[in-house]
Design a protein around this motif. Structure first.
Motif, PDB file in Angstrom:
ATOM      1  N   LEU A  98      -2.193   1.166  -8.995  1.00 28.63           N
ATOM      2  CA  LEU A  98      -3.524   1.697  -9.278  1.00 28.63           C
ATOM      3  C   LEU A  98      -4.099   2.231  -7.974  1.00 28.63           C
ATOM      4  CD1 LEU A  98      -5.007  -1.099 -11.576  1.00 28.63           C
ATOM      5  CD2 LEU A  98      -4.297   1.190 -12.291  1.00 28.63           C
ATOM      6  N   ALA A  99      -4.868   3.308  -8.058  1.00 29.06           N
ATOM      7  CA  ALA A  99      -5.440   3.920  -6.859  1.00 29.06           C
ATOM      8  C   ALA A  99      -6.935   4.141  -7.045  1.00 29.06           C
ATOM      9  CB  ALA A  99      -4.742   5.251  -6.564  1.00 29.06           C
ATOM     10  N   PRO A 100      -7.749   3.770  -6.064  1.00 34.67           N
ATOM     11  CA  PRO A 100      -9.199   3.925  -6.198  1.00 34.67           C
ATOM     12  C   PRO A 100      -9.725   5.315  -5.870  1.00 34.67           C
ATOM     13  CG  PRO A 100      -8.692   2.842  -4.143  1.00 34.67           C
ATOM     14  CD  PRO A 100      -7.384   3.014  -4.859  1.00 34.67           C
ATOM     15  N   SER A 101      -8.941   6.113  -5.138  1.00 32.11           N
ATOM     16  CA  SER A 101      -9.424   7.417  -4.700  1.00 32.11           C
ATOM     17  C   SER A 101      -8.374   8.492  -4.938  1.00 32.11           C
ATOM     18  CB  SER A 101      -9.770   7.397  -3.204  1.00 32.11           C
ATOM     19  OG  SER A 101     -10.717   6.401  -2.912  1.00 32.11           O
ATOM     20  N   PHE A 102      -8.833   9.740  -5.008  1.00 27.14           N
ATOM     21  CA  PHE A 102      -7.910  10.846  -5.183  1.00 27.14           C
ATOM     22  C   PHE A 102      -8.407  12.060  -4.406  1.00 27.14           C
ATOM     23  CE2 PHE A 102     -11.119  12.047  -8.202  1.00 27.14           C
ATOM     24  CZ  PHE A 102     -11.019  13.427  -8.361  1.00 27.14           C
ATOM     25  N   LEU A 127      -3.115  10.801  -4.763  1.00 25.03           N
ATOM     26  CA  LEU A 127      -3.786   9.514  -4.907  1.00 25.03           C
ATOM     27  C   LEU A 127      -3.593   8.710  -3.629  1.00 25.03           C
ATOM     28  CD1 LEU A 127      -2.545   8.527  -8.482  1.00 25.03           C
ATOM     29  CD2 LEU A 127      -4.774   9.489  -7.887  1.00 25.03           C
ATOM     30  N   TYR A 128      -4.613   7.957  -3.239  1.00 20.77           N
ATOM     31  CA  TYR A 128      -4.498   7.148  -2.024  1.00 20.77           C
ATOM     32  C   TYR A 128      -5.615   6.122  -1.969  1.00 20.77           C
ATOM     33  CZ  TYR A 128      -7.955  10.617  -0.641  1.00 20.77           C
ATOM     34  OH  TYR A 128      -9.045  11.448  -0.619  1.00 20.77           O
ATOM     35  N   PRO A 129      -5.370   4.946  -1.467  1.00 17.11           N
ATOM     36  CA  PRO A 129      -4.031   4.362  -1.411  1.00 17.11           C
ATOM     37  C   PRO A 129      -3.625   3.887  -2.802  1.00 17.11           C
ATOM     38  CG  PRO A 129      -5.651   2.765  -0.699  1.00 17.11           C
ATOM     39  CD  PRO A 129      -6.420   4.025  -0.983  1.00 17.11           C
ATOM     40  N   ILE A 130      -2.353   3.775  -3.071  1.00 14.27           N
ATOM     41  CA  ILE A 130      -1.880   3.227  -4.334  1.00 14.27           C
ATOM     42  C   ILE A 130      -1.534   1.751  -4.098  1.00 14.27           C
ATOM     43  CG2 ILE A 130      -0.168   3.364  -6.167  1.00 14.27           C
ATOM     44  CD1 ILE A 130       0.197   6.318  -5.481  1.00 14.27           C
ATOM     45  N   PHE A 131      -2.260   0.879  -4.768  1.00 16.58           N
ATOM     46  CA  PHE A 131      -2.033  -0.554  -4.629  1.00 16.58           C
ATOM     47  C   PHE A 131      -0.933  -0.968  -5.607  1.00 16.58           C
ATOM     48  CE2 PHE A 131      -6.185   0.057  -2.914  1.00 16.58           C
ATOM     49  CZ  PHE A 131      -6.401  -0.970  -2.007  1.00 16.58           C
ATOM     50  N   SER A 132       0.151  -1.525  -5.094  1.00 14.43           N
ATOM     51  CA  SER A 132       1.270  -1.946  -5.930  1.00 14.43           C
ATOM     52  C   SER A 132       1.701  -3.366  -5.573  1.00 14.43           C
ATOM     53  CB  SER A 132       2.465  -0.992  -5.749  1.00 14.43           C
ATOM     54  OG  SER A 132       2.143   0.315  -6.202  1.00 14.43           O
ATOM     55  N   ILE A 133       2.376  -3.996  -6.526  1.00 14.69           N
ATOM     56  CA  ILE A 133       2.890  -5.349  -6.324  1.00 14.69           C
ATOM     57  C   ILE A 133       4.411  -5.285  -6.293  1.00 14.69           C
ATOM     58  CG2 ILE A 133       3.007  -7.685  -7.287  1.00 14.69           C
ATOM     59  CD1 ILE A 133       0.337  -7.133  -8.670  1.00 14.69           C
ATOM     60  N   PHE A 158       0.876  -1.167   0.000  1.00 14.82           N
ATOM     61  CA  PHE A 158       0.000   0.000   0.000  1.00 14.82           C
ATOM     62  C   PHE A 158       0.917   1.221   0.000  1.00 14.82           C
ATOM     63  CE2 PHE A 158      -2.581  -3.327   1.762  1.00 14.82           C
ATOM     64  CZ  PHE A 158      -3.861  -3.065   1.304  1.00 14.82           C
ATOM     65  N   THR A 159       1.033   1.889  -1.131  1.00 13.79           N
ATOM     66  CA  THR A 159       1.925   3.038  -1.214  1.00 13.79           C
ATOM     67  C   THR A 159       1.109   4.325  -1.243  1.00 13.79           C
ATOM     68  OG1 THR A 159       1.989   2.945  -3.641  1.00 13.79           O
ATOM     69  CG2 THR A 159       3.637   1.678  -2.455  1.00 13.79           C
TER      70      THR A 159
END
Length: 462
Positions: free
Chosen positions: A159-163, A336-342, A108-109
């Motif tokens: 990818l981020a769901p909210s901003f 952007l928050y949260p940014i989902f990364s792998i 979670f970045t």
């Protein structure tokens, strides 16, 4: 520089709030759907998913119900991140060290750390996964995708769901009372200052109306810095070695701001530099707009909740923030928050991608839109709030120069030293002891000395 730290804290709070809402709504959906529907057959990911998260307890409290409902066959293992914070620690460096050693699958970045993780090869390029699964990225806010790609040097690592972005709120009743035209979406900062100056600066300090008020500005310097950021100005050069405050561009900004505060059309609420907790009276003093004592303010989506909480009875509306940008889409408050990364070396990429894909998909956006006050990156799920369209928040584009006014390569010790000398010079300007021109010249000299000293200390390992 303090503004950036405050925003980082706000993003953490926003992330926490988002997760509480999501889990609550999802749990309710599962309960009620189970009463009258048979379970649907879905392809659920199986195996292990290692997630870098605050702690096992916090995950259980915030996310466990969600994973049980949506990913029942995933074995979630938490890699705790709570120890990266503490006295004398650099959270980002500690986080990178943890990621390198533990190699969690899902991260979670946030807007501040994403590019650092991407540029150092720690994140997985999602583009092939997006193409393979035909993920509908075209329905995401273009500014969000642009941000992630620019910070990823052309690749998409999250990818981020909210901003978050900001708009100009204005009190229509006050403008009508004084027969002043409403602000428009094509205003420059000079336009806004001229509009604010038309409101009479009379009455007691406890009752008077201000043309403009922006909360949590501890000094006129903070407002000047904010305006400079909207115009893509930097305090230092690209190498972080030369201070750039004594320029015509900064002089114009400081002249506007100092004159505005001295004339009484602007107001800032003084609070001690080390104050970290605000009581009810402090919060109200920081939001003169919601109590009807400021004609205009710049704020984020939370302002709408503030108006409702304070029982605002006046008519209000929104438009874009002032800007020197011809397209009027630059916004320094775009995050952007949260940014989902792998993780680039994740062992369970497929499982991590299923989680990332779901949280950023239409189903999750629909659930969040039911109760969340955040702005979904999927505009199709952006609802009205209190009868007001949220369209102004979406009139934003990502501009690298606007976001890049803070050079993170500069030694940390410089921030405190620079703020001390800048507050002294701004105070002298406000009192009329020095002109803006002379004050900025002295700030350039004193600030450069502080910058040189900070680099010297960094070189010596201090």
């Amino acid at each position: 520089m303090e503004h950036r730290g405050n925003e980082r804290g706000r993003l953490r709070l926003a992330l926490t709030r988002w997760k509480y809402i999501f889990v609550a709504v999802l749990a309710a959906a599962v309960v009620f759907s189970g009463c009258d529907q048979k379970p649907q057959q879905t392809s659920s990911p199986k195996g292990v998913l290692r997630i870098a998260f605050g702690s096992e307890d916090s995950f259980q409290h915030m996310y466990a119900d969600y994973f049980i409902a949506k990913f029942p066959e995933l074995e979630v293992q938490i890699v705790p991140t709570e120890d990266i914070y503490g006295q004398g620690k650099d959270p980002l460096k500690e986080y990178m060290k943890l990621v390198d050693e533990k190699k969690p699958d899902l991260l979670f970045t946030n807007s501040f750390d994403y590019d650092k993780l991407a540029s150092t090869g720690r994140l997985y390029d999602l583009s092939p996964l997006i193409a393979k699964d035909h993920f509908d990225i075209e329905n995401l806010l273009p500014a969000a995708v642009d941000y992630l790609k620019i910070k990823g040097q052309g690749k998409l690592y999250g990818l981020a769901p909210s901003f978050s972005s900001s708009v100009m709120f204005y009190n229509k009743d006050l403008f009508d009372r004084y027969q002043i035209p409403y602000p428009t979406d094509r205003m420059t900062w000079e336009d806004m200052f001229r509009l604010a100056a038309r409101f009479p600066a009379d009455g007691s300090k406890a009752e008077r109306i201000y043309g403009f008020h922006m909360g949590y500005m501890k000094s006129p310097q903070d407002f000047a810095d904010y305006i400079g950021q909207t115009q893509g100005l930097s305090l230092v050069d690209a190498e972080g070695k030369k201070l750039l405050i004594n320029t015509e561009a900064w002089k114009r900004i400081y002249t506007m701001v100092i004159d505005g505060y001295k004339s009484g059309m602007l107001q800032w609420t003084y609070s001690p530099e080390n104050k970290t907790r605000y009581d009810k009276e402090d919060v109200e003093a920081e939001d003169l707009f919601s109590v009807g004592r400021a004609a205009m303010t710049i704020s984020n989506i939370g302002q709408i909740s503030g108006l409702k909480q304070r029982g605002a009875s006046f008519a209000w509306s929104m438009t874009s923030t002032p800007s020197a940008d011809p397209n009027h889409k630059r916004n320094p408050n775009f995050y952007l928050y949260p940014i989902f990364s792998i993780h680039a070396q994740a062992e369970n990429v497929a499982n991590a991608w299923e989680v990332v894909k779901y949280f950023n998909g239409a189903e999750a956006a629909k659930i969040e839109a039911k109760t969340s006050v955040e702005l979904p990156v999927r505009k199709a799920f952006a609802k009205e709030m209190d009868g007001h369209s949220l369209e102004p928040f979406y009139q934003v584009s990502y501009d690298e120069t606007t976001q890049a006014s803070y050079n993170e390569s500069i030694p940390r010790s410089f921030g405190e030293a620079y703020r001390k000398v800048s507050l002294q010079q701004v105070s002298a300007m406000m009192k009329g002891e020095v002109s803006v021109e002379k004050g900025l010249k002295q700030l350039q000299e004193q600030g450069q000395l502080a910058l040189d000293e900070a680099w010297a200390m960094a070189a010596a390992g201090k």
